[in-house]
Write a protein that holds these residues in place. Structure first.
Motif, PDB file in Angstrom:
ATOM      1  N   SER A  11      44.457  62.033  58.217  1.00  0.00           N
ATOM      2  CA  SER A  11      45.736  61.342  58.218  1.00  0.00           C
ATOM      3  C   SER A  11      46.771  62.104  59.047  1.00  0.00           C
ATOM      4  CB  SER A  11      46.232  61.149  56.784  1.00  0.00           C
ATOM      5  OG  SER A  11      46.615  62.386  56.234  1.00  0.00           O
ATOM      6  N   TRP A  57      52.712  64.596  61.807  1.00  0.00           N
ATOM      7  CA  TRP A  57      53.193  63.778  60.684  1.00  0.00           C
ATOM      8  C   TRP A  57      53.320  62.312  61.098  1.00  0.00           C
ATOM      9  CZ3 TRP A  57      53.603  65.122  55.769  1.00  0.00           C
ATOM     10  CH2 TRP A  57      53.687  66.478  55.446  1.00  0.00           C
ATOM     11  N   ASN A  84      51.614  59.731  61.827  1.00  0.00           N
ATOM     12  CA  ASN A  84      50.969  58.585  61.172  1.00  0.00           C
ATOM     13  C   ASN A  84      51.763  58.120  59.960  1.00  0.00           C
ATOM     14  OD1 ASN A  84      48.832  58.671  62.987  1.00  0.00           O
ATOM     15  ND2 ASN A  84      47.825  60.277  61.783  1.00  0.00           N
ATOM     16  N   TYR A  85      52.268  59.095  59.202  1.00  0.00           N
ATOM     17  CA  TYR A  85      53.024  58.729  58.005  1.00  0.00           C
ATOM     18  C   TYR A  85      54.361  58.127  58.388  1.00  0.00           C
ATOM     19  CZ  TYR A  85      49.585  61.103  55.165  1.00  0.00           C
ATOM     20  OH  TYR A  85      48.426  61.461  54.540  1.00  0.00           O
ATOM     21  N   LEU A  97      54.149  54.575  59.321  1.00  0.00           N
ATOM     22  CA  LEU A  97      54.033  53.674  58.174  1.00  0.00           C
ATOM     23  C   LEU A  97      55.389  53.227  57.678  1.00  0.00           C
ATOM     24  CD1 LEU A  97      51.259  55.038  55.806  1.00  0.00           C
ATOM     25  CD2 LEU A  97      51.146  53.466  57.701  1.00  0.00           C
ATOM     26  N   VAL A 157      46.238  56.241  61.125  1.00  0.00           N
ATOM     27  CA  VAL A 157      47.066  55.374  60.298  1.00  0.00           C
ATOM     28  C   VAL A 157      46.273  54.881  59.090  1.00  0.00           C
ATOM     29  CG1 VAL A 157      48.356  53.220  60.246  1.00  0.00           C
ATOM     30  CG2 VAL A 157      48.476  54.685  62.254  1.00  0.00           C
ATOM     31  N   ALA A 189      46.134  57.576  56.713  1.00  0.00           N
ATOM     32  CA  ALA A 189      47.427  57.788  56.065  1.00  0.00           C
ATOM     33  C   ALA A 189      47.637  56.749  54.961  1.00  0.00           C
ATOM     34  CB  ALA A 189      48.546  57.702  57.094  1.00  0.00           C
ATOM     35  N   TYR A 190      47.278  55.507  55.250  1.00  0.00           N
ATOM     36  CA  TYR A 190      47.350  54.479  54.209  1.00  0.00           C
ATOM     37  C   TYR A 190      46.483  54.866  53.014  1.00  0.00           C
ATOM     38  CZ  TYR A 190      49.765  50.644  56.667  1.00  0.00           C
ATOM     39  OH  TYR A 190      50.681  49.853  57.256  1.00  0.00           O
ATOM     40  N   LEU A 219      48.032  57.545  51.065  1.00  0.00           N
ATOM     41  CA  LEU A 219      49.160  56.979  50.340  1.00  0.00           C
ATOM     42  C   LEU A 219      48.682  56.273  49.072  1.00  0.00           C
ATOM     43  CD1 LEU A 219      52.119  57.022  51.114  1.00  0.00           C
ATOM     44  CD2 LEU A 219      51.868  54.688  51.964  1.00  0.00           C
TER      45      LEU A 219
END
Lengths: 565, 358
Positions: A329, A347, A349-350, A353, A538, A541-542, A545
């Motif tokens: 991520s 960071w 990718n986050y 989002l 991404v 990262a999802y 999350l």
């Protein structure tokens, strides 16, 4: 008293009823029937309705066309194989963590149970990143051996089984540990004093005593494997099982056949359940009164070292996919091409989002839909709990309806809802919900009902009926009794039920993929599409999350301490 | 006028079980003990009184008011449940305050009355304690304080002593009696222990299979049991089979084994009719050898201070309990048993009933 069998029914029933008795249970029953049983019945009807009246043509095709019966067979044997593999992995693990003491036992022992509460899709993509053809392990092997192409493709039946074993061992692990924890140790000591060696004690005493737990775990694994969708969908390739076959058949527009497949899959699940029914019933009662011994410190330093190393290694191995997800991520898009280890971290990718409204949307969608479904499921469960505890007429069938969505694979329910709610025919209990905002929350609600109601009904059953009577005797009406006594006492059960339900809905993929619209697309589908577009960072990262949210909700849910005693 | 009246209370569970046409009355401040084996309907009676159960027919009247159809929260009865049913999520003070708050008592008043109620049961200052940490005896006192705080018209106690250690039981019983007397509250309690019923009850009602066998003072039940069941259920004693051998001027002769006893009160008078006789352990003495009596052998002797409990097996195989001076006999001795007095029921230590199905 001799009248005990007849007494409680009336005893409780008489307490609360200013509203005509039986009206509320009837209304609840009707609602549940409409939402749960009716769609399934419609599917059954559709499966035998041809262009010209009754037909068994779709079922004929199911058994005659090789593609079809192969999928049926594939579902069956992969599920059985998943049970075996999960048992082989989960049971020894349970013994290791329950019966031996080594540094880090507690923390690793808890972490190892994690996959049980994480959305299956997260596990599956994590797996992809770790063991897939472009995953870490493949790259490592490729680099070490100097190969030109990835050494394997993670595809087909064995890929599915690998993922299943990797994620479903948890059922065996948890239930075996629970069984071991409540096992009466005196039986084992008795066997030893009767001259039985380690092996004989294990096979003749310990394992038979654990049988109810193991049967329960086997059933749970079988049902989960049969209903599994994420793994076959992502790793199946040409290898189809029933769940994926249904979705593809629908995509091809062959609706009649899809209905027959759906019916077939439900029958398979219900048969599995019927065969193992005995096992489930005993599971509820499993657990002796004995005091479990403290985990023993292994005396021999060598073995102790081995147990420590083994425990840590296994724990790490089992958690590796999720760690991979975390790592990926932070990898910027397009930077990781041929290197064994990603060269750069960010960071971004986050930030993406949260910065892009279209990226944030699925998160918001998932949150509100899961929250709505959870609140509704808890409400329905509370009502049902009141009925069950008062043994209102029909409460047994209310309970049955509530359990049904768990017994039938999610794919089946999604198809059933898609069938029932895509035409406007109010006299037949059908309205158009497919394509609207409401179909996914409804689907989540239905899938949540068994989860929430199981916890909440257990809570109700644990209540001492004398408490409500004491409250009434002290001058409280039904509403005040509910608010001041029942509800506070149910809090732990409510928290547990709501937590599980919310996390399940948050990570749902199976029903979402059939019912979502672009506007209501949830997290899981956004992960999938990011993956398809190559936005691995991404997608990861999802996934992270989703894991964090699930973890957070669990932490909140379990923080509310049990107030009793 | 009685304060609490039960008129023909009937509550059926299925065909046989339940409670049938129970009528009882109680003066203000009296304690009624419902005594009987399990399944006798005593708990049902209590639940009918509390309003937790509705009778199929009959009435409950308190102070002239028919409360039969009132819901529990409208009745103003206080109930102490068998397992206390303390609210585990509330502390001691909140438990006791619960009933006061239900009835809308003002806040300052609540605190004062909670303190008063706790003082009553000797738990002053326990307000903030969690109920989980209390001993069994303390929990019971909290339950009592909670029931009494709203000043109920009637106090209901479901097996109030059954959950206590034997050592605590005796003391709690004394305290409970003193407390109820002090408050002067009309009380109905359920118990299956004769000692509890006798010690606490002004009136004891013996129930069996949903029917009232007899209601009366403990003395009346012991001295003049109305039925064979009451005679056997209350106190100790041995049953003997006999046959009417003569009746004359209010005296019935009964032949038991080879002996002939006379009874003043006997329901049976037909010659040759089978009867059953219950004789209390203190109703028999060891007669001089050769007297006409029940001949037997002492098979057991338990020393108990001034007296001893003997077990005598008669030649015809009856086993009889006898309380007699400790030195009266030794194990293995051949003895003859005769009634204390004649007629045998002169001191109400023997009772004669018609035999046959009860």
């Amino acid at each position: 008293m001799t009248g005990e069998s007849a007494a409680p029914a009336d005893r409780a029933g008489r307490l609360t009823s200013r509203i005509p008795r039986g009206l509320l249970p009837l209304a609840l029953w009707a609602l549940l029937f409409w939402l749960i049983a009716w769609p399934l019945l419609l599917v059954a009807a559709e499966s035998i309705r041809g262009p010209a009246g009754l037909t068994f043509g779709y079922f004929e095709r199911l058994f005659l066309e090789p593609r079809e019966w192969q999928a049926l067979w594939a579902s069956l044997w992969t599920s059985v194989a998943s049970v075996v593999l999960a048992a082989v992995l989960g049971i020894p693990l349970a013994f290791l963590f329950e019966r031996t003491e080594f540094p880090g036992r507690r923390i690793i022992g808890a972490l190892v149970a994690l996959p049980a509460v994480l959305p299956p899709l997260v596990g599956v993509i994590a797996f992809l990143f770790l063991y897939g053809e472009t995953g870490f392990v493949a790259r490592l092997v490729q680099a070490v051996l100097g190969l030109e192409n990835p050494p394997w493709r993670l595809e087909g039946a064995y890929a599915i089984l690998l993922v299943h074993a990797y994620s479903m061992y948890v059922y065996f692990y948890l239930l075996t540990r629970a069984g071991l924890a409540t096992l009466d140790h005196a039986a084992i000591e008795a066997a030893q004093s009767l001259g039985a060696g380690r092996w004989r004690t294990l096979t003749r005493v310990t394992l038979p005593l654990l049988a109810p737990s193991l049967r329960g775990a086997a059933l749970l694994t079988f049902m989960t494997a049969l209903a599994s969708f994420s793994a076959p969908y992502l790793f199946g390739g040409g290898f189809r099982v029933m769940t994926t076959q249904i979705v593809f058949t629908r995509l091809n527009g062959d609706y009649g056949l899809a209905m027959a497949q759906t019916v077939m899959l439900s029958l398979l699940a219900l048969t599995g359940l019927a065969l193992a029914r005995e096992g489930v019933q005993t599971v509820a009662r499993a657990g002796g009164k004995g005091i479990a011994p403290a985990p023993s410190l292994i005396a021999s330093p060598g073995w102790r070292l081995a147990a420590t190393a083994g425990g840590w290694a296994l724990g790490l191995l089992l958690l590796l996919p999720h760690l991979t997800l975390l790592l990926l991520s932070f990898v910027p898009v397009g930077t990781w091409t041929i290197e064994t280890i990603p060269p750069a971290y960010t960071w971004r990718n986050y930030l993406t989002l949260f910065a892009e409204p279209e990226r944030l949307r699925p998160l918001v969608n998932s949150l509100w839909m899961a929250a709505l479904a959870t609140v509704a499921a808890v409400g329905v469960s509370l009502l049902a709990g009141q009925m069950v505890i008062q043994r209102a007429r029909g409460s047994a069938s209310i309970e049955g309806l509530l359990a049904l969505p768990w017994l039938v694979p999610g794919t089946v329910f999604a198809v059933a809802l898609a069938t029932a709610f895509n035409v406007h025919a109010p006299w037949a209990g059908r309205i158009v919900l497919v394509g609207t905002l409401w179909i996914l929350p409804l689907a989540y609600l239905i899938r949540n009902l068994p989860i929430a109601s199981r916890a909440i009904l257990a809570g109700f059953r644990g209540l001492d009926p004398a408490l409500a009577e004491a409250s009434a005797g002290l001058g409280s009406g039904p509403w005040r009794t509910f608010r001041r006594v029942t509800l506070p006492l149910l809090r732990p059960a409510l928290a547990a039920g709501a937590t599980l339900a919310f996390v399940t809905a948050l990570g749902d993929f199976v029903t979402s993929i059939i019912l979502y619209t672009y506007d209501t697309r949830p997290l899981s589908l956004e992960i999938l599409s990011s993956l398809r577009q190559g936005d691995i960072g991404v997608a990861a990262a999802y996934g992270v999350l989703l894991m964090l949210l699930s973890g957070l909700v669990f932490a909140l849910g379990s923080e509310k301490k049990v107030v009793t005693r | 006028m009685p304060y609490l009246e039960l008129h023909d209370l009937t509550r059926r569970f299925g065909a046989r079980a339940g409670l049938f046409e129970l009528s009882l009355s109680l003066e203000r401040g009296q304690i009624l003990a419902l005594l009987g084996p399990s399944g006798s309907g005593k708990t049902t009676t209590l639940r009918l009184l509390g309003g937790f159960e509705q009778p199929d027919s009959g009435q409950v009247v308190v102070d002239g008011e028919d409360v039969t159809r009132l819901r529990p929260e409208q009745r103003r009865f206080g109930m102490v449940f068998q397992h206390y049913a303390l609210f585990p999520h509330l502390d001691v003070g909140a438990n006791v305050a619960f009933g006061l708050e239900s009835r809308g008592v003002a806040r300052g008043e609540v605190a004062r009355r909670v303190a008063d109620s706790l003082a009553l049961v000797d738990l002053t200052g326990f307000e903030r304690r969690p109920v989980g940490g209390l001993s069994g005896g303390q929990q019971q006192r909290v339950a009592l304080a909670r029931a009494l705080a709203p000043e109920p018209r009637v106090l209901l106690l479901d097996e109030p002593l059954s959950n206590l250690d034997p050592s605590l039981r005796e003391r709690t019983r004394r305290e409970l009696r003193a407390l109820i007397r002090r408050i002067g509250i009309t009380t109905v309690m359920v118990t299956h222990e004769q000692d509890d019923a006798f010690d606490l009850g002004d009136v004891v009602a013996v129930l069996k299979d949903g029917h009232l066998e007899q209601a009366g003072t403990p003395e009346a039940l012991y001295r003049a049991p109305a039925t064979a069941f009451v005679a056997g259920f209350i106190g100790r004693g041995s049953w003997l089979d006999g046959r009417v051998s003569g009746a004359d001027a209010g005296i019935t002769q009964v032949r038991i084994e080879r002996a002939e006893w006379s009874f003043r009160a006997s329901p049976a008078s037909r010659l040759g009719e089978a009867v059953r006789v219950l004789v209390r352990p203190e109703g028999l003495v060891f007669g001089p050898e050769g007297t006409a009596g029940l001949a037997g052998t002492v098979t057991d002797r338990r020393f108990a201070g001034a007296t001893a409990h003997f077990r005598v097996t008669t030649t015809q195989g009856n086993v009889i309990e006898v309380s007699a001076p400790a030195e009266a006999a030794v194990v293995g001795a051949a003895v003859t048993l005769v009634p204390q007095d004649s007629p045998a029921d002169a001191q109400q230590l023997a009772h004669c009933f018609r035999a046959g199905p009860e």
